[in-house]
Scaffold this motif. Structure first.
Motif, short mmCIF file in Angstrom:
data_model
loop_
_atom_site.label_atom_id
_atom_site.label_comp_id
_atom_site.label_asym_id
_atom_site.label_seq_id
_atom_site.Cartn_x
_atom_site.Cartn_y
_atom_site.Cartn_z
N PHE A 45 21.93 49.46 28.17
CA PHE A 45 22.53 50.83 28.30
C PHE A 45 21.55 51.98 27.94
O PHE A 45 21.37 52.88 28.37
N ALA A 46 20.46 51.66 26.82
CA ALA A 46 19.77 52.52 26.66
C ALA A 46 18.53 52.91 27.59
O ALA A 46 18.15 53.97 27.64
N ALA A 47 18.24 51.75 28.38
CA ALA A 47 17.26 51.81 29.36
C ALA A 47 17.93 52.66 30.39
O ALA A 47 17.30 53.54 31.23
N GLU A 48 19.19 52.67 30.84
CA GLU A 48 19.83 53.47 31.73
C GLU A 48 19.96 54.80 31.45
O GLU A 48 19.55 55.78 32.46
N PHE A 49 19.92 55.28 30.50
CA PHE A 49 20.02 56.67 29.92
C PHE A 49 18.82 57.36 29.43
O PHE A 49 18.84 58.40 28.76
N ALA A 50 17.85 56.40 29.19
CA ALA A 50 16.62 56.99 28.52
C ALA A 50 15.96 58.01 29.42
O ALA A 50 15.73 57.90 30.77
N GLY A 51 15.40 59.05 28.72
CA GLY A 51 14.77 60.13 29.48
C GLY A 51 15.46 61.05 30.46
O GLY A 51 14.91 61.46 31.23
N PHE A 127 28.31 60.81 23.73
CA PHE A 127 28.14 60.18 22.27
C PHE A 127 27.73 59.07 22.28
O PHE A 127 26.75 58.56 21.73
N GLN A 128 28.17 58.03 23.37
CA GLN A 128 27.58 56.68 23.63
C GLN A 128 26.06 56.73 23.88
O GLN A 128 25.18 55.80 23.58
N ARG A 129 25.75 57.62 24.79
CA ARG A 129 24.43 57.67 25.05
C ARG A 129 23.54 58.00 23.93
O ARG A 129 22.38 57.55 23.77
N SER A 130 23.99 58.83 23.11
CA SER A 130 23.04 59.17 21.75
C SER A 130 23.05 58.22 21.05
O SER A 130 21.94 57.78 20.40
N ILE A 131 24.04 57.21 20.91
CA ILE A 131 23.95 56.15 19.99
C ILE A 131 23.13 55.04 20.74
O ILE A 131 22.32 54.57 20.01
N ALA A 132 22.91 54.97 22.03
CA ALA A 132 21.96 53.97 22.71
C ALA A 132 20.83 54.50 22.42
O ALA A 132 19.86 53.62 22.18
N ALA A 133 20.21 55.80 22.33
CA ALA A 133 19.03 56.26 22.24
C ALA A 133 18.64 56.17 21.04
O ALA A 133 17.45 55.59 20.58
N LEU A 135 19.73 53.67 18.82
CA LEU A 135 19.50 52.07 18.73
C LEU A 135 18.22 51.73 19.37
O LEU A 135 17.66 50.83 18.96
N ALA A 136 17.94 52.51 20.52
CA ALA A 136 16.49 51.94 21.11
C ALA A 136 15.53 52.26 20.27
O ALA A 136 14.26 51.87 20.33
N GLN A 137 15.65 53.40 19.37
CA GLN A 137 14.38 53.75 18.40
C GLN A 137 14.30 52.71 17.21
O GLN A 137 13.54 52.80 16.41
N ALA A 138 15.46 51.96 17.32
CA ALA A 138 15.50 51.17 15.86
C ALA A 138 14.28 50.24 15.72
O ALA A 138 13.82 50.17 14.48
N GLY A 139 13.74 49.58 16.50
CA GLY A 139 12.50 48.75 16.44
C GLY A 139 11.40 49.84 16.22
O GLY A 139 10.63 49.16 15.36
N GLN A 140 11.14 50.89 16.58
CA GLN A 140 10.08 51.68 16.11
C GLN A 140 10.14 51.96 14.69
O GLN A 140 9.56 51.98 13.87
#
Length: 192
Positions: A45-51, A127-133, A135-140
């Protein structure tokens, strides 16, 4: 007895657990599979909406989509004010609304319902897109925190490795003359 125990639990196997797992899922393994599935879905989901960037047209349309709710609320309040200011004008308008056929009311209800339903769905997806974005930064963030903890650990280790400051012994009479303590001065005078 030891042969029976060796058969059931020997060779790094647990025959009882393996037999039970035929009828009931291993809860720990099931939780691990569920966590892996959730992580994979969030990553996809994060990859789909990233950028994705919004165009000026999207911004304008989003602004126009924000108008109906305030317009309906303010229009309703304006009707209450008009009923108090000019009751005859208000009554004539309400007579006109009373002439609207029922199928047209159903159509209006459907349009308004679909509009607000679609708006709710669009905002929910945003809202789900912002949550996915996030969560995608959680590793960093986790890597940054680990680096900071490593720096803190290194600073503490360097501080522990430093020798303690050594103070030279001081003569009691020297300390008494330098100290502004009245009790020590009195004691010194009493002694000598």
């Amino acid at each position: 007895m030891s042969a029976l125990m060796g058969t059931l639990f020997g060779d790094g196997r647990n025959a009882v657990a393996e037999t039970v797992e035929l009828f009931r899922e291993n809860a720990e393994n099931g939780a691990a599979r569920e966590a892996a599935l959730s992580q994979a879905a969030l990553a996809q989901f994060a990859a789909e909406f990233a950028g994705t960037r919004r165009s000026p047209f999207d911004v304008v349309i989003d602004g126009l989509n924000r108008l109906p709710r305030p317009a309906l609320a303010l229009g309703t309040l304006a009707l209450f004010v008009s009923a108090m200011v000019d009751p005859v004008w208000f009554a004539s308008r309400m007579q006109g609304i009373a002439l609207v056929p029922e199928p047209l009311w159903w159509l209006l209800g459907g349009i308004v319902g679909f509009y607000f339903g679609a708006r709710h769905q669009a905002k929910g997806q945003e809202f789900q897109r912002s949550i996915a974005a996030t969560l995608a930064q959680a590793g960093q963030v986790t890597e940054g925190l680990a680096a900071l903890e490593a720096l803190r650990g290194g600073a503490l280790a360097r501080q522990a490795a430093l020798p303690a400051p050594v103070s030279e012994p001081v003569d009691d009479e020297e300390a008494a003359t330098d100290a502004p303590n009245a009790a020590l001065a009195e004691w010194k005078n009493a002694r000598g």
